[in-house]
Design an enzyme around this catalytic site. Structure first.
Site, short mmCIF file in Angstrom:
data_model
loop_
_atom_site.label_atom_id
_atom_site.label_comp_id
_atom_site.label_asym_id
_atom_site.label_seq_id
_atom_site.Cartn_x
_atom_site.Cartn_y
_atom_site.Cartn_z
N TRP A 101 0.83 -1.21 0.00
CA TRP A 101 0.00 0.00 0.00
C TRP A 101 0.85 1.25 0.00
CZ3 TRP A 101 -4.34 -0.52 -2.13
CH2 TRP A 101 -5.05 -1.72 -2.00
N ASP A 170 -1.22 6.90 5.94
CA ASP A 170 -2.34 6.07 5.48
C ASP A 170 -2.70 5.16 6.66
OD1 ASP A 170 -4.09 4.24 4.45
OD2 ASP A 170 -2.80 3.58 2.80
N LYS A 194 -13.08 -0.73 6.98
CA LYS A 194 -12.48 -1.73 7.87
C LYS A 194 -12.91 -1.46 9.31
CE LYS A 194 -8.75 -1.64 4.56
NZ LYS A 194 -8.90 -2.90 3.84
N1 PMP Z 1 -4.34 1.59 2.06
C1 PMP Z 1 -4.44 0.50 2.82
C2 PMP Z 1 -3.50 0.34 3.98
C3 PMP Z 1 -5.40 -0.46 2.54
O1 PMP Z 1 -5.50 -1.56 3.29
C4 PMP Z 1 -6.28 -0.27 1.43
C5 PMP Z 1 -7.37 -1.24 1.08
N2 PMP Z 1 -7.25 -2.50 1.51
C6 PMP Z 1 -6.12 0.89 0.67
C7 PMP Z 1 -5.16 1.80 1.01
C8 PMP Z 1 -7.00 1.15 -0.53
O2 PMP Z 1 -8.24 1.58 -0.07
P1 PMP Z 1 -9.42 2.03 -1.02
O3 PMP Z 1 -9.97 0.78 -1.63
O4 PMP Z 1 -10.38 2.68 -0.04
O5 PMP Z 1 -8.89 2.99 -2.00
#
Ligand code: PMP
Length: 358
Positions: A101, A170, A194
């Site tokens: 991520w 994030d 989450k």
């Molecule tokens: N950052 C992290 C740490 C995540 O776990 C996720 C999704 N699993 C995201 C970003 C992406 O999130 P989104 O689908 O809301 O764009």
């Protein structure tokens, strides 16, 4: 009948009580009183939800007026782009590369500004967290880190030290799983699917003094100032997602707040890691002090057993244990909404699976 234990990585389990309350709020009464999905976001009923939600978010984050708290759409992915568009302001931005991520955030930032990698875990296959390079240039606009790598199962025990450089985090899979020093952050964002409710929203907190650097040329809807100045009601919000988040926030407070949840989450994770480490069959390769208390990836000795494990676990009432497609393996997500008996049910199943296949 046995209950289902939902280990999904997101959208993820909501607390039972929240599901019951939301189901009740959406039910059709005899007089067809409109539900939260069917009322104006400018009317008094929604204003009450918005006010209680924002007050709750301020209590849980402990943030005062020096930070704006906003609710946007577009998920964490939109923040991968909005953060550099708004806050890099012609300067380079530093990023810690801790895994999948963080990598996504880096790729997007590179389209917008110059990126300085301040530390990387790639050489060690993302089994431990990178430290911040002591030679971090002090003129970078911010230092971005991913608080919890949802796929690799790595979690920063606390925000990294960055000298005077503002931190941008994030917190998508970390938010509200424990007490957190939000006041140390210049900016943070988290998708809501989450630990905050259902998909469709992103929580963004921002130190107000950073708003001053935003370039004037941005489209209004992509400019953090627009969101901060309109109480996030710049256009029609996903009213149901706001309402579910309010239910989640009030539920967290009834659990003893973040201190109470943090204690419970640490115990749950410790129990699962102990089962993995004590088995000789399952394996989690992450540096122990940096293991995530939210996402626990693990391997079985033979990759061919993975689909068998997933299928049998699902049949035993435990869906959501397949690892992310980027890395394979197995993964149990232990978000706030997971029911109390879930980890015992999983460790019991794991012991039984090992006996049959070990
Ligand atoms: N950052 C992290 C740490 C995540 O776990 C996720 C999704 N699993 C995201 C970003 C992406 O999130 P989104 O689908 O809301 O764009």
């Amino acid at each position: 009948m046995h209950r289902i234990h939902n280990f999904s990585a997101g959208p993820a389990a909501l607390p039972d009580e929240v599901r019951f309350n939301v189901a009740e709020a959406l039910s059709v009464p005899p007089d067809f009183q409109p539900s939260v999905m069917e009322i104006s976001h400018r009317g008094p009923a929604f204003a009450d939800i918005a006010e209680r939600l924002m007050a709750g978010l301020r209590r849980l984050t402990g943030l005062g007026d020096e930070h704006a708290i906003c609710l946007l759409q577009g998920g964490a992915h939109l923040q991968f782009a909005m953060l550099p568009m708004n806050l890099a302001a012609g300067r380079a931005a530093a990023y810690l590369d801790s895994g999948h991520w963080a990598g996504k955030a880096i790729d997007e930032a590179r389209r917008i500004t110059k990126v300085h990698i301040a530390g990387s875990g790639e050489g060690g296959n993302y089994r431990s967290l990178p430290a911040v390079d002591p030679a971090l240039p002090d003129d970078v606009a911010y230092l971005h880190y991913c608080g919890n790598e949802t796929i690799h199962g790595l979690q920063f025990p606390e925000p990294p030290e960055a000298g005077g450089v503002p931190l941008a985090a994030d917190l998508s899979s970390e938010i509200f799983c424990r007490e957190y020093p939000f006041h140390r952050l210049g900016m943070a964002y988290a998708g809501t699917q989450k630990n905050l409710g259902i998909s469709g929203l992103t929580l963004v907190v921002l130190r107000r003094d950073l708003l001053e650097r935003i370039p004037e040329i941005l489209p209004k809807i992509l400019d953090y100032r627009t969101w901060a100045d309109s109480d996030s009601l710049i256009n029609t919000p996903p009213t149901l997602a706001w309402y579910v988040m309010l239910e989640v926030v009030e539920w967290i407070e009834r659990q003893g707040g973040l201190a109470g949840l943090g204690e419970r989450n640490r115990q749950r994770a410790a129990k699962l890691y102990a089962a993995i480490d004590g088995s000789g069959f399952y394996n989690n390769p992450v540096e122990p002090a940096q293991r995530s208390i939210m996402n626990v990836p693990f391997l079985v000795p033979d990759a061919e057993l993975e689909p068998v494990f997933v299928r049998e676990a699902e049949a035993a009432g435990m869906p959501g244990l397949k690892g992310h497609r980027a890395v394979g393996g197995l993964r149990a997500s232990l978000y706030n909404g997971l029911d109390d008996g879930a980890v015992d049910a999983l460790t019991g199943f794991m012991a039984d699976f090992e006996q049959r296949h070990g």
